[in-house]
Design an enzyme around this catalytic site. Structure first.
Site, short mmCIF file in Angstrom:
data_model
loop_
_atom_site.label_atom_id
_atom_site.label_comp_id
_atom_site.label_asym_id
_atom_site.label_seq_id
_atom_site.Cartn_x
_atom_site.Cartn_y
_atom_site.Cartn_z
N GLN A 1 0.83 -1.20 0.00
CA GLN A 1 0.00 0.00 0.00
C GLN A 1 0.87 1.26 0.00
O GLN A 1 1.56 1.53 0.98
CB GLN A 1 -0.88 0.00 1.25
CG GLN A 1 -1.73 1.25 1.42
CD GLN A 1 -2.52 1.22 2.72
OE1 GLN A 1 -2.04 0.71 3.73
NE2 GLN A 1 -3.73 1.75 2.70
N GLY A 2 0.80 2.02 -1.06
CA GLY A 2 1.59 3.25 -1.16
C GLY A 2 0.74 4.48 -0.92
O GLY A 2 0.42 5.22 -1.85
N TYR A 3 0.35 4.67 0.32
CA TYR A 3 -0.43 5.86 0.67
C TYR A 3 0.48 6.90 1.33
O TYR A 3 0.72 7.96 0.80
CB TYR A 3 -1.53 5.49 1.68
CG TYR A 3 -2.84 5.00 1.07
CD1 TYR A 3 -2.88 4.35 -0.15
CD2 TYR A 3 -4.04 5.18 1.76
CE1 TYR A 3 -4.09 3.89 -0.66
CE2 TYR A 3 -5.26 4.72 1.25
CZ TYR A 3 -5.27 4.09 0.04
OH TYR A 3 -6.46 3.63 -0.46
N SER A 4 1.00 6.56 2.53
CA SER A 4 1.70 7.56 3.35
C SER A 4 2.97 8.08 2.68
O SER A 4 3.68 7.35 1.98
CB SER A 4 2.08 6.94 4.69
OG SER A 4 0.95 6.42 5.33
N SER B 1 4.28 -1.10 4.32
CA SER B 1 4.42 -2.44 4.90
C SER B 1 4.75 -3.44 3.82
O SER B 1 4.06 -3.51 2.80
CB SER B 1 3.13 -2.85 5.61
OG SER B 1 2.89 -2.03 6.72
N GLU C 1 -9.56 -1.62 4.77
CA GLU C 1 -8.36 -1.78 5.60
C GLU C 1 -8.71 -1.75 7.08
O GLU C 1 -8.23 -2.55 7.87
CB GLU C 1 -7.35 -0.68 5.27
CG GLU C 1 -6.12 -0.76 6.18
CD GLU C 1 -5.04 0.27 5.85
OE1 GLU C 1 -5.33 1.20 5.06
OE2 GLU C 1 -3.94 0.14 6.41
N GLU D 1 -6.61 8.85 16.90
CA GLU D 1 -7.08 10.24 16.97
C GLU D 1 -7.92 10.58 15.75
O GLU D 1 -8.99 11.19 15.87
CB GLU D 1 -5.89 11.21 17.07
CG GLU D 1 -5.15 11.17 18.40
CD GLU D 1 -4.24 9.97 18.57
OE1 GLU D 1 -3.95 9.30 17.57
OE2 GLU D 1 -3.82 9.69 19.71
#
Ligand code: FAD
Lengths: 400, 380
Positions: free
Chosen positions: A131-134, A166, A249, A384
């Site tokens: 997963q290439g999000y952040s 990850s 997810e 949060e």
């Protein structure tokens, strides 16, 4: 009815005949999980053969449509299938972000051609996804991603960086968010892309975690070419897809860490640890504080699982998922962290071992699993952020 | 009892903090860990600390020390805690050194205290056994009297600063049953004594701890520290002091982890603002601050009641350890959470504090143990 019973009988006899003996009764052994793809080592010798046999029947993802390679089971059949797997306490033959995240998203947004290709590959366990999000400046503020994709002929050219990916080093493909229009509102200029990690210009560097393992990576892109046909949904329509995938997810994370329904007969690992490290007196755990904390933890778990069940019963009955789904991720992960901390207290000083002499394997394992659990309330959106979402979208509390 | 530093204490506090800041950044601990350094600390650094007088604070002038008290010790351990300095202060000075100082014969004191104060020799106290949790009376190690000697058999685990120690003081049962306070005796065993094997153990905090195995180890009567059968009492007196020294360290550690977090809240930008603008984080930072302030007060008070030999000293020791254990864990858990993904990386120093918080929590009794002891002392 009898049709379902026939189905049960056929699943049962097939599993009895074909499931490797070595993995029966080991449903909870995380070391048996097989993530598929070209780079993942086999967790046990028969893993590949077992995967192929199950995949041929579509039973790696039994409820996905048959036309793309899934098992095509309806809800009733799927339930029976799961019961039969549970009867032999079999771990699933395949796991990973393909099944839990990108698969459902491709089924929802993919073109016919994309579904044929990607869903089939996932079901057969041929491709492992990451997963290439952040990015360094886009964590909670995910819409702030800066990785640029510029059109060049039939391709996009990618430049930028992802972080906290990850298993980036073990994945064959990545689904990622890129900026295709820098001139508009953050959320509007994002596109959802599918990228072959073998492509020239992709560089993966593992990052070491506090648990000592390196499951996540930095991924750098330098003039990486991605065909335009690898866009999922429309160009600049990536944010909607991104959010849909996050839903999958968060459910997955909540299930993985909060859920964990133990088979009836096995002794609860926490009780076993209390028996071993603290002992019983007059039929009670000798330390009344630990006993109280264990009861609290198991009650929390029970209420949580009942809420998960209430949600799924609702959906089965044809209702839309209620607001309770919003609490799964935050509650499930925090529950898991409390469970881990309680386990540390139960083991006492024996939980402090890192490696080597004077500690048992289970003690060494707990230490690392506990450290890893601290990430549960970060990955997939922090607690949060989850609480903000509940407050705003469910409770209707205003921003200003 | 005044909870304020006098002029000398202020000086000591400043020099200790500056020394650690300049000489013992986390990079040093990180390197010792990454190198798999068997000693886990630097002999050279230990010598320097001794030159600064840290090792001599608590020993009497007669033994060559400064004759100061715990009020001074906690200033030094707090500084060490900020940098997670792994030098053998607990094992050598607080446990073995103090046991010798209080219970050692003139010969043993003469032989060992000088080199301890000089930073020349490292000692350790082997009191913990697997399965004994926090109860120092639950020991299976036995010492049987022969004609002139004692014969020791048993196994001790996670012996603080035990690997490479020049001598280890071992608690063993000379009479009584497992779990009884009476009947425990302390024996000093020099390194290399036949039958004693010392193996380095690796814990999450990478501190020097050792597995000490005793197979028919012969120890002369003259190496008994304190009185035969009364070692349990001596041990708990020494552990109470060591507990407060450890609380000082924990206070330093939580303060450093908190400073880092606070700095990050002021610098990390998400949603176009620094994350410290979010009330969800602000309030928690304020709460951590409160916890640390309370911890500081009770550490100061516990140290002073020990120095004054006050009637309520044990109550304050337990209050300090319970509070520091909970606060250190709270602060480090929150620190990792507020740092986001970075908090989970080994490259970030905060993880070192999180790991040390757990090891410190489970040394000399966790919060639950000390709450129980507190209640018992209060008579309920
Ligand atoms: C183990 C692990 C695995 C991961 N795997 C992946 C992966 O495979 N792919 C991927 O793309 N990402 C992955 N991530 C990244 C994860 O999604 C991010 O870490 C997370 O979204 C937080 O972003 P950040 O780390 O930048 O923290 P930040 O967003 O900088 O947050 C720092 C702190 O500020 C708080 N905060 C931020 N905004 C607000 C607000 N509005 N109100 C209140 N508090 C706020 C956060 O909750 C947090 O406590 C993983 C992370 C971990 C820990």
């Amino acid at each position: 009815m009898s049709e379902l019973e026939d189905f049960r009988a056929s699943v049962r006899s097939w599993l009895e005949e074909n499931a490797p003996k070595s993995i029966r009764g080991k449903v909870r052994d995380p070391a048996l999980a097989y993530w598929g793809g070209r780079k993942t080592p086999l967790p046990f010798p028969e893993a590949k053969v077992w995967l192929d046999m199950m995949a041929e029947k579509g039973w790696t993802v039994p409820f996905w449509p048959k036309e793309y390679g899934g098992g095509g089971l309806n809800k009733e059949e799927n339930k029976i299938f799961n019961q039969e797997m549970a009867r032999l306490e079999l771990p699933p033959p395949l796991t990973g972000f393909g099944i839990t995240m990108i698969g459902p998203t491709v089924l929802q947004y993919g073109t016919e051609e994309q579904k044929k290709k990607y869903i089939g590959e996932i079901v057969r366990g041929e491709v492992r996804w990451c997963q290439g999000y952040s990015e360094p400046n886009a964590g909670s503020d995910l819409a702030n991603i800066q990785t640029k994709a510029v059109v060049d002929g039939d391709d996009y050219i990618l430049n930028g960086q992802k972080i906290w990916t990850s298993y980036g080093d073990l994945a064959d493909w990545m689904f990622l968010l890129v900026r295709t229009d820098p001139g508009v509102k953050k959320q509007v200029g994002i596109t959802f892309l599918l990228l072959d990690m073998e492509t020239k210009g992709v560089e993966v560097r593992p990052i070491k975690l506090i648990s000592g393992n390196s499951p996540f990576c930095e991924v750098f892109f330098e003039d990486v070419r991605v065909p335009q046909k690898n866009v999922l949904n429309r160009v600049n329509g990536g944010w909607e897809v991104a959010k849909a995938l996050l839903g999958h997810e968060r459910t997955m994370i909540a299930n993985a860490f909060g859920g964990r329904v133990a088979p009836e007969k096995a002794e609860n690992p926490m009780e076993a640890a209390a028996r071993k490290y603290i002992g019983f007196r007059d039929g009670k755990i000798a330390d009344s504080v630990i006993r109280d904390r264990m009861a609290q933890n198991q009650m929390d778990e029970s209420c949580f699982l009942l809420t998960v069940q209430r949600n799924s019963d609702n959906i089965k009955a044809g209702h839309r998922p209620g607001p309770e789904t919003s609490i799964f991720k935050v509650y499930g992960t925090e529950l898991n962290q409390r469970r881990m901390e309680l386990m540390l207290s139960i083991l006492g000083p024996e939980c402090l071992g890192w490696e080597g002499e004077g500690f048992e394997q289970g003690e060494l394992d707990l230490c690392r699993v506990w450290l890893r659990s601290r990430g549960n309330t970060l990955e997939g959106g922090t607690s949060e952020i989850q609480l903000n979402i509940i407050a705003k979208q469910v409770l209707g509390l205003p921003d200003k | 009892m005044e909870l304020v530093l006098n002029e000398e204490q202020t000086m000591l506090d400043q020099t200790a903090k500056n020394f650690i800041k300049d000489n013992s950044p986390i990079t040093r601990v990180r390197k010792l860990r990454d190198d798999g350094d068997p000693l886990g600390y630097s002999k050279e650094m230990w010598k320097k600390m001794a030159e600064l007088g840290w090792t001599s604070i608590l020993f009497s002038e007669e033994d060559g020390g400064m004759g100061l008290g715990m009020a001074e010790v906690v200033l030094v351990t707090e500084a060490m805690g900020r940098g997670l300095a792994p030098e053998p202060f607990l094992g050598t000075v607080m446990l073995a050194g103090q046991a010798l100082s209080i219970g050692g014969s003139p010969e043993l004191r003469e032989q060992w205290l000088g080199p301890i104060i000089e930073g020349e020799k490292a000692l350790a106290m082997a009191y913990q056994e697997k399965g004994g949790r926090y109860d120092i009376t639950r020991i299976k190690t036995s010492a049987k009297k022969t004609t002139n000697n004692y014969l020791l058999i048993g196994e001790k685990t996670q012996v603080l600063d035990g690997f490479g120690a020049d001598a280890i003081i071992v608690s063993a049962r000379t009479s009584g049953e497992d779990g009884e306070a009476e009947g425990i005796t302390l024996f000093l065993i020099p390194a290399g004594t036949p039958g004693m094997t010392v193996t380095r153990q690796w814990r999450l905090d990478s501190r020097n701890v050792a597995l000490v195995q005793l197979k028919d180890v012969e120890v002369p009567e003259s190496n008994i520290v304190g009185t035969v059968g009364k070692g349990g009492q001596l041990l708990s007196q020494v552990i109470d002091q060591a507990t407060v020294a450890l609380c000082g360290e924990m206070l330093g550690g939580m303060s450093a982890a908190f400073d880092r977090t606070l700095g990050y809240l002021k610098e990390r930008v998400q949603f176009d603002v620094v994350i410290g603008t979010f009330q969800a984080l602000k309030h928690r930072a304020a709460k951590m601050f409160m916890e640390i302030e309370l911890a500081r007060s009770v550490v100061m008070a516990a140290a002073r009641t020990l120095d004054g030999n006050d009637a309520n000293k044990e109550i304050l020791v337990s209050t300090a350890k319970a509070r520091c254990s909970d606060a250190y864990i709270l602060v480090t858990n929150e620190a990792v959470q507020m740092l986001g993904g970075i908090g989970m990386t080994d490259e970030e120093d905060t993880g070192f504090y999180m790991k040390r918080a757990r090891a410190a929590e489970m040394t000399f009794g966790d919060a639950t143990y000390h709450k129980d002891r507190f209640a018992a002392l209060k008579g309920y």
